[in-house]
Design a protein around this motif. Structure first.
Motif, mmCIF file in Angstrom:
data_model
loop_
_atom_site.group_PDB
_atom_site.id
_atom_site.type_symbol
_atom_site.label_atom_id
_atom_site.label_comp_id
_atom_site.label_asym_id
_atom_site.label_seq_id
_atom_site.Cartn_x
_atom_site.Cartn_y
_atom_site.Cartn_z
ATOM 1 N N ASN A 1 0.829 -1.204 0.000
ATOM 2 C CA ASN A 1 0.000 0.000 0.000
ATOM 3 C C ASN A 1 0.864 1.255 0.000
ATOM 4 O O ASN A 1 1.900 1.296 0.664
ATOM 5 N N PHE A 2 0.394 2.267 -0.720
ATOM 6 C CA PHE A 2 0.973 3.607 -0.672
ATOM 7 C C PHE A 2 -0.153 4.572 -0.335
ATOM 8 O O PHE A 2 -1.206 4.533 -0.978
ATOM 9 N N ASN A 3 0.065 5.406 0.667
ATOM 10 C CA ASN A 3 -0.949 6.378 1.097
ATOM 11 C C ASN A 3 -0.401 7.782 0.973
ATOM 12 O O ASN A 3 0.786 8.013 1.237
ATOM 13 N N THR A 4 -1.278 8.699 0.613
ATOM 14 C CA THR A 4 -0.942 10.111 0.647
ATOM 15 C C THR A 4 -2.217 10.873 0.983
ATOM 16 O O THR A 4 -3.305 10.464 0.594
ATOM 17 N N GLY A 5 -2.067 11.923 1.751
ATOM 18 C CA GLY A 5 -3.264 12.663 2.130
ATOM 19 C C GLY A 5 -2.933 13.862 2.986
ATOM 20 O O GLY A 5 -1.779 14.262 3.119
ATOM 21 N N LEU B 1 -7.832 12.709 5.618
ATOM 22 C CA LEU B 1 -8.360 11.950 4.497
ATOM 23 C C LEU B 1 -7.183 11.584 3.603
ATOM 24 O O LEU B 1 -6.340 12.433 3.294
ATOM 25 N N GLU B 2 -7.111 10.301 3.218
ATOM 26 C CA GLU B 2 -5.959 9.818 2.460
ATOM 27 C C GLU B 2 -6.402 9.008 1.254
ATOM 28 O O GLU B 2 -7.391 8.279 1.318
ATOM 29 N N LEU B 3 -5.652 9.139 0.170
ATOM 30 C CA LEU B 3 -5.788 8.243 -0.976
ATOM 31 C C LEU B 3 -4.933 7.021 -0.695
ATOM 32 O O LEU B 3 -3.824 7.136 -0.157
ATOM 33 N N MET C 1 -7.486 1.597 -6.187
ATOM 34 C CA MET C 1 -7.359 2.897 -5.526
ATOM 35 C C MET C 1 -8.553 3.069 -4.603
ATOM 36 O O MET C 1 -9.681 2.748 -4.967
ATOM 37 N N GLY C 2 -8.292 3.584 -3.413
ATOM 38 C CA GLY C 2 -9.357 3.789 -2.446
ATOM 39 C C GLY C 2 -9.134 5.036 -1.614
ATOM 40 O O GLY C 2 -8.213 5.818 -1.865
ATOM 41 N N LEU C 3 -9.980 5.201 -0.637
ATOM 42 C CA LEU C 3 -9.925 6.337 0.291
ATOM 43 C C LEU C 3 -9.975 5.814 1.709
ATOM 44 O O LEU C 3 -10.589 4.780 1.978
ATOM 45 N N GLN C 4 -9.379 6.548 2.612
ATOM 46 C CA GLN C 4 -9.543 6.217 4.026
ATOM 47 C C GLN C 4 -9.556 7.495 4.851
ATOM 48 O O GLN C 4 -8.903 8.467 4.536
ATOM 49 N N ALA C 5 -10.362 7.456 5.899
ATOM 50 C CA ALA C 5 -10.450 8.559 6.858
ATOM 51 C C ALA C 5 -9.705 8.137 8.117
ATOM 52 O O ALA C 5 -9.828 6.999 8.565
ATOM 53 N N THR C 6 -8.933 9.055 8.671
ATOM 54 C CA THR C 6 -8.092 8.765 9.830
ATOM 55 C C THR C 6 -8.448 9.710 10.967
ATOM 56 O O THR C 6 -8.732 10.883 10.749
ATOM 57 N N ILE C 7 -8.399 9.189 12.175
ATOM 58 C CA ILE C 7 -8.483 10.028 13.373
ATOM 59 C C ILE C 7 -7.433 9.495 14.346
ATOM 60 O O ILE C 7 -7.265 8.281 14.482
ATOM 61 N N GLY C 8 -6.694 10.399 14.966
ATOM 62 C CA GLY C 8 -5.626 9.929 15.832
ATOM 63 C C GLY C 8 -5.122 10.999 16.781
ATOM 64 O O GLY C 8 -5.599 12.131 16.795
#
Length: 136
Positions: A8-12, A31-33, A69-76
């Motif tokens: 996986n590669f993420n950017t956001g 929010l990340e791709l 390709m997808g999306l993800q929402a992050t909280i931390g």
């Protein structure tokens, strides 16, 4: 045994919505791709004949590689533990295959296309804990 290797590669972008000065911590959301590359989708079936002291292995390399390709929402929360040592922890909710679905392939993670008509949506939930050392 069923194996799938995923790279996986993420950017956001992340946005700090609260700071906790006494704890040296920041609460953030983002929010990340997510680009996911699936390789080595294999199925292996082993039979161990204990009385004959023999092993039978059937290995099937079935579906080829796939990219989605997808999306993800992050909280931390990101905070300092000690000088130069930090912890970053939180969770992600995501949708792995928004772009790139291939109904001809069938389901994304299964080793064969037997009785599969479409590629279903794949959702994810991840919990992460990162220990970080930051150089000055």
């Amino acid at each position: 045994m069923h194996d799938v290797d995923i790279l996986n590669f993420n950017t956001g972008l992340h946005y700090i919505f609260a700071e906790i000065p006494d704890a040296g911590a920041k609460l953030y959301t983002g929010l990340e791709l997510k680009l996911s590359m699936l390789n080595n989708v294999t199925f292996r079936h082993e039979v161990d004949y204990l009385l004959l002291n023999d092993m039978d292995t059937t290995r099937s390399f079935s579906k080829g590689s796939a990219t989605r390709m997808g999306l993800q929402a992050t909280i931390g929360i990101d905070g300092q533990i000690r000088k130069n040592f930090y912890i970053n922890t939180g969770f992600n909710f995501g949708w792995m295959n928004i772009i790139g679905k291939d109904d001809e392939r069938g389901e994304l993670f299964t080793p064969t296309r037997l009785n599969e008509m479409i590629e279903s949506d794949v959702f994810l939930f991840q919990i992460f804990i990162l220990l970080q050392y930051k150089f000055n």
